[in-house]
Design an enzyme around this catalytic site. Sequence first.
Site, short mmCIF file in Angstrom:
data_model
loop_
_atom_site.label_atom_id
_atom_site.label_comp_id
_atom_site.label_asym_id
_atom_site.label_seq_id
_atom_site.Cartn_x
_atom_site.Cartn_y
_atom_site.Cartn_z
N SER A 142 52.71 95.39 41.76
CA SER A 142 53.97 95.66 41.05
C SER A 142 54.93 96.34 42.01
O SER A 142 54.51 96.91 43.03
CB SER A 142 53.69 96.61 39.88
OG SER A 142 54.89 97.05 39.28
N TYR A 155 50.36 104.78 36.27
CA TYR A 155 50.52 103.35 36.58
C TYR A 155 50.83 103.20 38.07
O TYR A 155 50.26 102.35 38.75
CB TYR A 155 51.64 102.77 35.71
CG TYR A 155 51.82 101.26 35.83
CD1 TYR A 155 50.81 100.39 35.43
CD2 TYR A 155 53.01 100.73 36.33
CE1 TYR A 155 51.00 99.00 35.52
CE2 TYR A 155 53.20 99.36 36.42
CZ TYR A 155 52.18 98.49 36.01
OH TYR A 155 52.36 97.13 36.11
P1 NDP Z 1 50.33 90.72 29.53
O1 NDP Z 1 50.07 91.89 28.64
O2 NDP Z 1 51.02 89.53 28.96
O3 NDP Z 1 48.97 90.23 30.19
C1 NDP Z 1 47.95 91.10 30.55
C2 NDP Z 1 46.67 90.30 30.66
O4 NDP Z 1 45.63 91.17 31.10
C3 NDP Z 1 46.24 89.70 29.34
O5 NDP Z 1 45.84 88.37 29.54
C4 NDP Z 1 45.04 90.56 28.93
O6 NDP Z 1 44.09 89.74 28.26
C5 NDP Z 1 44.50 90.96 30.28
N1 NDP Z 1 43.68 92.17 30.22
C6 NDP Z 1 44.05 93.43 29.91
N2 NDP Z 1 42.99 94.25 29.93
C7 NDP Z 1 41.91 93.47 30.26
C8 NDP Z 1 40.53 93.72 30.43
N3 NDP Z 1 40.00 94.95 30.28
N4 NDP Z 1 39.72 92.70 30.78
C9 NDP Z 1 40.22 91.44 30.93
N5 NDP Z 1 41.51 91.15 30.78
C10 NDP Z 1 42.35 92.15 30.44
O7 NDP Z 1 51.14 91.31 30.76
P2 NDP Z 1 51.63 90.71 32.16
O8 NDP Z 1 51.40 89.27 32.23
O9 NDP Z 1 52.97 91.25 32.39
O10 NDP Z 1 50.65 91.49 33.16
C11 NDP Z 1 49.86 90.87 34.13
C12 NDP Z 1 49.84 91.74 35.39
O11 NDP Z 1 51.15 91.81 35.92
C13 NDP Z 1 49.38 93.18 35.18
O12 NDP Z 1 48.49 93.53 36.23
C14 NDP Z 1 50.67 93.98 35.30
O13 NDP Z 1 50.46 95.29 35.76
C15 NDP Z 1 51.44 93.13 36.30
N6 NDP Z 1 52.89 93.35 36.30
C16 NDP Z 1 53.62 93.09 35.18
C17 NDP Z 1 54.98 93.36 35.16
C18 NDP Z 1 55.81 93.18 33.94
O14 NDP Z 1 56.93 93.72 33.91
N7 NDP Z 1 55.36 92.47 32.93
C19 NDP Z 1 55.66 93.86 36.36
C20 NDP Z 1 54.79 94.07 37.48
C21 NDP Z 1 53.46 93.80 37.44
P3 NDP Z 1 43.19 90.17 27.00
O15 NDP Z 1 43.93 91.26 26.26
O16 NDP Z 1 43.05 88.89 26.23
O17 NDP Z 1 41.91 90.63 27.61
#
Ligand code: NDP
Length: 247
Positions: A142, A155
Amino acid sequence: MSSALQGKVALVTGASSGIGEATARMLAAEGAAVAIAARRVGRLHALRDELAAAGAEVHVLDLDVTDEQAVHAAVAATVGTFGGLDILVNNAGVMLLGPVEGADTSDWTRMIDTNVLGLMYLTHAALPHLLRSRGTVVQISSVAGRVAMRGAAAYNAGKFAVNAFSEALRQEVTERGVRVVVIEPGTVGTELREHITHAPSKAAIEERVAKIRQLQSTDIAEAVRYAVTAPPHVTVGEILIRPTDQA
Ligand code: NDP
């Protein structure tokens, strides 16, 4: 369907929504066989059915990345199903914002377990296979891994850790042909903010993002595409992507 990744095998964590889902779609469209991992398996099955109908090979992994044994089993299942592993996308993550003072430290535990240890377990489990295939690890970090901001300390700590871990890993494996790629998005329109438990932080970020054109998950998938389809002698080490409207 394109064919830049024909014959390659990818594993994407957090593929049930947002950036992970968009990345899985991109990899499948480029011809890769894709293992899609998350806890909400209903969503993964729907994605698999859709991609398979378009001719892709997709395998669903019910995975909580904080469970190290389950991580090893997921990597083994991917290799068992598709015969190897070329691309690991460590994307699963949570963003539980809030000030240090008075923080609910269970948020910190959940975030570090998921964003840092989960990513490290996956990398560790996949590495023997990636060394064999001279593959690529993509870490979804990020802007928060480059710039700290008040209200995001835990974070920030996790994403800085991801960047440090990835640079050290790069030095260990690059001469053996494994590429380590760090992608650093700014605000992307996904479900990420919905899980924030500190109500004032949630309200503040919602207010901020309402005023800007956010990045879309497909913008980040495009960055992943650029990195993983680069020629093998090219490591796209780091891509920082910000919304134009965000200072
Ligand atoms: P979402 O919330 O849409 O996606 C997060 C994903 O992570 C989901 O598919 C969720 O799946 C999965 N997840 C969370 N906890 C677990 C776990 N314990 N085990 C397995 N899977 C897990 O958010 P984003 O797509 O935005 O986030 C994806 C990545 O991008 C993250 O690492 C985030 O920090 C990073 N990011 C996002 C930004 C933003 O502004 N959106 C900016 C910068 C970075 P499920 O709940 O089904 O397990």
